[in-house]
Write a protein that holds these residues in place. Structure first.
Motif, PDB file in Angstrom:
ATOM      1  N   PRO A  86      -4.747  32.952  46.162  1.00  0.00           N
ATOM      2  CA  PRO A  86      -3.592  32.347  46.313  1.00  0.00           C
ATOM      3  C   PRO A  86      -2.467  33.508  46.608  1.00  0.00           C
ATOM      4  CG  PRO A  86      -4.165  32.343  43.877  1.00  0.00           C
ATOM      5  CD  PRO A  86      -5.085  32.887  44.754  1.00  0.00           C
ATOM      6  N   VAL A  87      -1.790  33.247  47.596  1.00  0.00           N
ATOM      7  CA  VAL A  87      -0.967  34.514  48.009  1.00  0.00           C
ATOM      8  C   VAL A  87      -1.318  35.806  47.800  1.00  0.00           C
ATOM      9  CG1 VAL A  87       1.629  34.861  47.918  1.00  0.00           C
ATOM     10  CG2 VAL A  87       0.946  32.657  47.578  1.00  0.00           C
ATOM     11  N   PRO A  88      -2.426  36.326  48.465  1.00  0.00           N
ATOM     12  CA  PRO A  88      -2.830  37.712  48.599  1.00  0.00           C
ATOM     13  C   PRO A  88      -1.521  38.633  49.094  1.00  0.00           C
ATOM     14  CG  PRO A  88      -3.923  36.449  50.342  1.00  0.00           C
ATOM     15  CD  PRO A  88      -3.133  35.637  49.716  1.00  0.00           C
ATOM     16  N   TRP A  89      -1.315  39.742  48.355  1.00  0.00           N
ATOM     17  CA  TRP A  89       0.087  40.645  48.591  1.00  0.00           C
ATOM     18  C   TRP A  89      -0.357  41.948  49.054  1.00  0.00           C
ATOM     19  CZ3 TRP A  89       3.712  43.958  48.909  1.00  0.00           C
ATOM     20  CH2 TRP A  89       5.091  43.660  49.321  1.00  0.00           C
ATOM     21  N   GLY A  90      -0.697  42.946  48.025  1.00  0.00           N
ATOM     22  CA  GLY A  90      -0.862  44.146  48.131  1.00  0.00           C
ATOM     23  C   GLY A  90      -2.569  44.226  48.211  1.00  0.00           C
ATOM     24  N   ILE A  91      -2.798  45.215  49.272  1.00  0.00           N
ATOM     25  CA  ILE A  91      -4.170  45.484  49.336  1.00  0.00           C
ATOM     26  C   ILE A  91      -4.324  46.940  49.448  1.00  0.00           C
ATOM     27  CG2 ILE A  91      -6.018  45.599  51.147  1.00  0.00           C
ATOM     28  CD1 ILE A  91      -4.729  42.968  52.584  1.00  0.00           C
ATOM     29  N   ALA A  92      -5.424  47.538  48.575  1.00  0.00           N
ATOM     30  CA  ALA A  92      -5.590  49.131  48.589  1.00  0.00           C
ATOM     31  C   ALA A  92      -7.182  49.258  48.609  1.00  0.00           C
ATOM     32  CB  ALA A  92      -5.273  49.518  47.003  1.00  0.00           C
ATOM     33  N   PHE A  93      -7.454  49.857  49.706  1.00  0.00           N
ATOM     34  CA  PHE A  93      -8.863  50.098  49.961  1.00  0.00           C
ATOM     35  C   PHE A  93      -9.729  51.103  48.834  1.00  0.00           C
ATOM     36  CE2 PHE A  93      -7.577  47.768  53.965  1.00  0.00           C
ATOM     37  CZ  PHE A  93      -8.697  46.971  53.976  1.00  0.00           C
ATOM     38  N   LEU A  94     -10.784  51.046  48.841  1.00  0.00           N
ATOM     39  CA  LEU A  94     -11.575  51.623  47.715  1.00  0.00           C
ATOM     40  C   LEU A  94     -12.368  52.650  48.556  1.00  0.00           C
ATOM     41  CD1 LEU A  94     -12.269  49.254  45.075  1.00  0.00           C
ATOM     42  CD2 LEU A  94     -10.812  51.012  44.905  1.00  0.00           C
ATOM     43  N   PRO A  95     -12.740  53.697  47.977  1.00  0.00           N
ATOM     44  CA  PRO A  95     -13.678  54.621  48.728  1.00  0.00           C
ATOM     45  C   PRO A  95     -15.020  54.014  49.278  1.00  0.00           C
ATOM     46  CG  PRO A  95     -12.974  55.945  47.007  1.00  0.00           C
ATOM     47  CD  PRO A  95     -12.200  54.305  46.709  1.00  0.00           C
ATOM     48  N   ASP A  96     -15.499  53.005  48.637  1.00  0.00           N
ATOM     49  CA  ASP A  96     -16.683  52.311  49.266  1.00  0.00           C
ATOM     50  C   ASP A  96     -16.582  51.212  50.320  1.00  0.00           C
ATOM     51  OD1 ASP A  96     -15.625  50.096  48.006  1.00  0.00           O
ATOM     52  OD2 ASP A  96     -17.232  49.926  46.394  1.00  0.00           O
ATOM     53  N   GLY A  97     -15.045  51.238  50.794  1.00  0.00           N
ATOM     54  CA  GLY A  97     -14.654  50.152  51.838  1.00  0.00           C
ATOM     55  C   GLY A  97     -14.304  48.736  51.183  1.00  0.00           C
ATOM     56  N   SER A  98     -14.629  48.459  49.984  1.00  0.00           N
ATOM     57  CA  SER A  98     -14.042  47.252  49.482  1.00  0.00           C
ATOM     58  C   SER A  98     -12.580  47.584  49.104  1.00  0.00           C
ATOM     59  CB  SER A  98     -14.814  47.047  48.304  1.00  0.00           C
ATOM     60  OG  SER A  98     -14.526  47.798  47.206  1.00  0.00           O
ATOM     61  N   ALA A  99     -11.934  46.443  48.721  1.00  0.00           N
ATOM     62  CA  ALA A  99     -10.573  46.587  48.407  1.00  0.00           C
ATOM     63  C   ALA A  99     -10.081  45.813  47.215  1.00  0.00           C
ATOM     64  CB  ALA A  99      -9.675  45.974  49.711  1.00  0.00           C
ATOM     65  N   LEU A 100      -9.268  46.536  46.581  1.00  0.00           N
ATOM     66  CA  LEU A 100      -8.478  45.452  45.640  1.00  0.00           C
ATOM     67  C   LEU A 100      -7.310  44.897  46.269  1.00  0.00           C
ATOM     68  CD1 LEU A 100      -8.232  48.594  43.081  1.00  0.00           C
ATOM     69  CD2 LEU A 100      -9.590  46.675  42.792  1.00  0.00           C
ATOM     70  N   VAL A 101      -7.016  43.455  45.825  1.00  0.00           N
ATOM     71  CA  VAL A 101      -6.184  42.764  46.421  1.00  0.00           C
ATOM     72  C   VAL A 101      -5.564  41.947  45.214  1.00  0.00           C
ATOM     73  CG1 VAL A 101      -5.681  40.821  48.099  1.00  0.00           C
ATOM     74  CG2 VAL A 101      -7.561  42.346  48.544  1.00  0.00           C
ATOM     75  N   GLY A 102      -4.090  42.043  45.235  1.00  0.00           N
ATOM     76  CA  GLY A 102      -3.438  41.366  44.391  1.00  0.00           C
ATOM     77  C   GLY A 102      -3.118  39.998  44.766  1.00  0.00           C
ATOM     78  N   ALA A 103      -3.105  39.034  43.722  1.00  0.00           N
ATOM     79  CA  ALA A 103      -2.476  37.557  44.084  1.00  0.00           C
ATOM     80  C   ALA A 103      -1.217  37.747  43.335  1.00  0.00           C
ATOM     81  CB  ALA A 103      -3.237  36.424  43.405  1.00  0.00           C
ATOM     82  N   ARG A 104      -0.157  37.399  44.232  1.00  0.00           N
ATOM     83  CA  ARG A 104       1.371  37.571  43.907  1.00  0.00           C
ATOM     84  C   ARG A 104       1.678  36.696  42.716  1.00  0.00           C
ATOM     85  NH1 ARG A 104       6.099  34.959  47.607  1.00  0.00           N
ATOM     86  NH2 ARG A 104       5.514  33.299  46.202  1.00  0.00           N
ATOM     87  N   ASP A 105       1.409  35.570  42.474  1.00  0.00           N
ATOM     88  CA  ASP A 105       1.964  34.524  41.520  1.00  0.00           C
ATOM     89  C   ASP A 105       1.034  34.620  40.469  1.00  0.00           C
ATOM     90  OD1 ASP A 105       4.417  33.738  43.446  1.00  0.00           O
ATOM     91  OD2 ASP A 105       2.780  32.942  44.391  1.00  0.00           O
TER      92      ASP A 105
END
Length: 393
Positions: A86-105
């Motif tokens: 639900p409402v993905p906002w921030g994205i930060a890619f990790l060294p292994d190519g996966s990403a941290l993704v924050g759900a805004r609400d």
């Protein structure tokens, strides 16, 4: 109510999928624009210029886009990375190519890879989605030395303020440590962009929190792009001896550096123009006195601008010689050529195909991750929303 207007003809980015504006609405997420004044607060900024700049012709968009070296770029949606966030906002890619993704609400933090998502923690945030608001878990950034120190930074909203926190991430979240607090919060105009620059400094974008007087006030944290150390202190060499790097912003959600070390920002307009700005140390970007370009009037002009019902730019990525902007109200991605003979040329992509598009992030493999934002309280969600789409160039 006197609306701020551009003094130059708007650079129209092609035949847009123009949508009906929200009632009494600006072009951004906000549905309740603040009161506008035709004169600046005493002692806070230079009065608006009275000269009129020559009209600028509309930007042509019929030709295929090309980089400054002439290489054609033909973006296409290759697949869906994941859905159901639900409402993905921030994205930060990790060294292994996966990403941290924050759900805004919800404040949930996911680790995401192709076809997989997993909640790895939650941050305590204040969401105003029931008010049509824009607060919650916003931007994410990894420390430049993340591989050794494991530090993750987040811009988030609480009941009392917007703030920047840092924590460790090693498969789970450490305890968040506030490093900058007291950024005013409101239902709308909360900013939220985070990025580390080539100088090792943390840059953060804030909104005016629906108080237009804060944007030209160099003492305020709101309506600014801030430049901070990794501990949240004012960066050495900042122009005003505090956290402020640039000022006169209404609401900047997306900031990103290009390969030349230049910092670009997407900015929501009110009733005149949304903007793509090149940010320069100490410059005034005009809000609330100028919307869009004012030519020789003295404020920093955008590279590109759009009518507010065709854009509402949120996230931004830089790739293939262009800025790529997620457009919420425009329900598309806009690209803008940054250099060369086509500098400033805009082009619209994927118009109307996936609903509201918010974040755009450059993945390690050279693709773009583009998030939908159909569960943000502004439209009717589609089955599977929200999605992260993978766009190849």
């Amino acid at each position: 109510m006197g609306a701020r207007t551009s003094r130059r003809g708007l650079l129209r980015g092609g035949a847009g999928a123009s949508l009906l504006a929200l009632a009494a609405c600006s072009g951004d997420d906000s549905a309740t624009p603040g009161r506008r004044s035709s004169a600046p607060p005493t002692g806070s900024a230079t009065p608006p210029p009275t000269t009129t700049a020559p009209s600028t012709p509309a930007t042509p968009t019929t030709a295929a886009p090309s980089t400054s070296t002439g290489t054609a770029v033909r973006p296409r949606i290759a697949d869906t990375v994941v859905d159901g966030i639900p409402v993905p906002w921030g994205i930060a890619f990790l060294p292994d190519g996966s990403a941290l993704v924050g759900a805004r609400d919800t404040g949930a933090l996911y680790v995401v890879s192709q076809g997989r998502k997993k909640v790895v923690g939650h941050l305590d945030v204040r969401s105003r989605v029931d008010e049509g608001g824009e607060t919650g878990l916003l931007g994410l950034a990894l420390h430049p030395d993340f591989a050794t120190n494991g530090l993750l930074y987040a811009y988030l909203s609480t009941d009392d303020d917007n703030r920047i926190v840092r924590m460790t991430y090693d498969g789970g979240l450490g305890r968040p440590e506030p490093i900058l607090t007291g950024i005013a919060t409101s239902t709308h105009h909360n900013g939220g962009g985070l990025v580390f620059g080539p100088d090792g400094m943390l840059y953060a974008s804030t909104g005016d929190a629906e108080n237009t007087a804060s944007a030209p006030d160099k003492r305020s944290l709101n309506g600014k792009v801030l430049r901070l150390t990794d501990a949240g202190k004012p960066g050495r060499g900042n122009p005003f001896g505090n956290e402020v790097w640039t000022y006169g912003h209404r609401n900047v959600e997306g900031i990103r550096f290009d390969e030349r070390g230049r910092l670009w920002a997407s900015e929501f307009g009110d009733k005149g123009a949304d903007e793509l700005n090149l940010l320069r140390r100490g410059k005034d970007y005009g809000w609330p006195y100028v919307e869009g370009a004012d030519g020789p009037g003295g404020y920093a002009d955008p590279l590109a601008q759009w009518p507010v019902d065709e854009c509402s730019p949120s996230g931004i990525a830089i790739a293939a010689g262009r800025a790529w902007l997620g457009a919420l109200q425009g329900e598309c991605v806009w690209s803008v050529v940054l250099d060369g003979p086509d500098r400033g040329r805009t082009r619209q992509h994927f118009a109307g195909d996936h609903g509201r598009l918010r974040s755009v992030a450059l993945a390690p493999d050279g693709s773009l991750w583009v998030t939908t934002s159909n569960r943000d309280g502004r439209t009717t969600p589609r089955p599977g929303d929200d999605r992260i789409l993978r766009v190849t160039l």
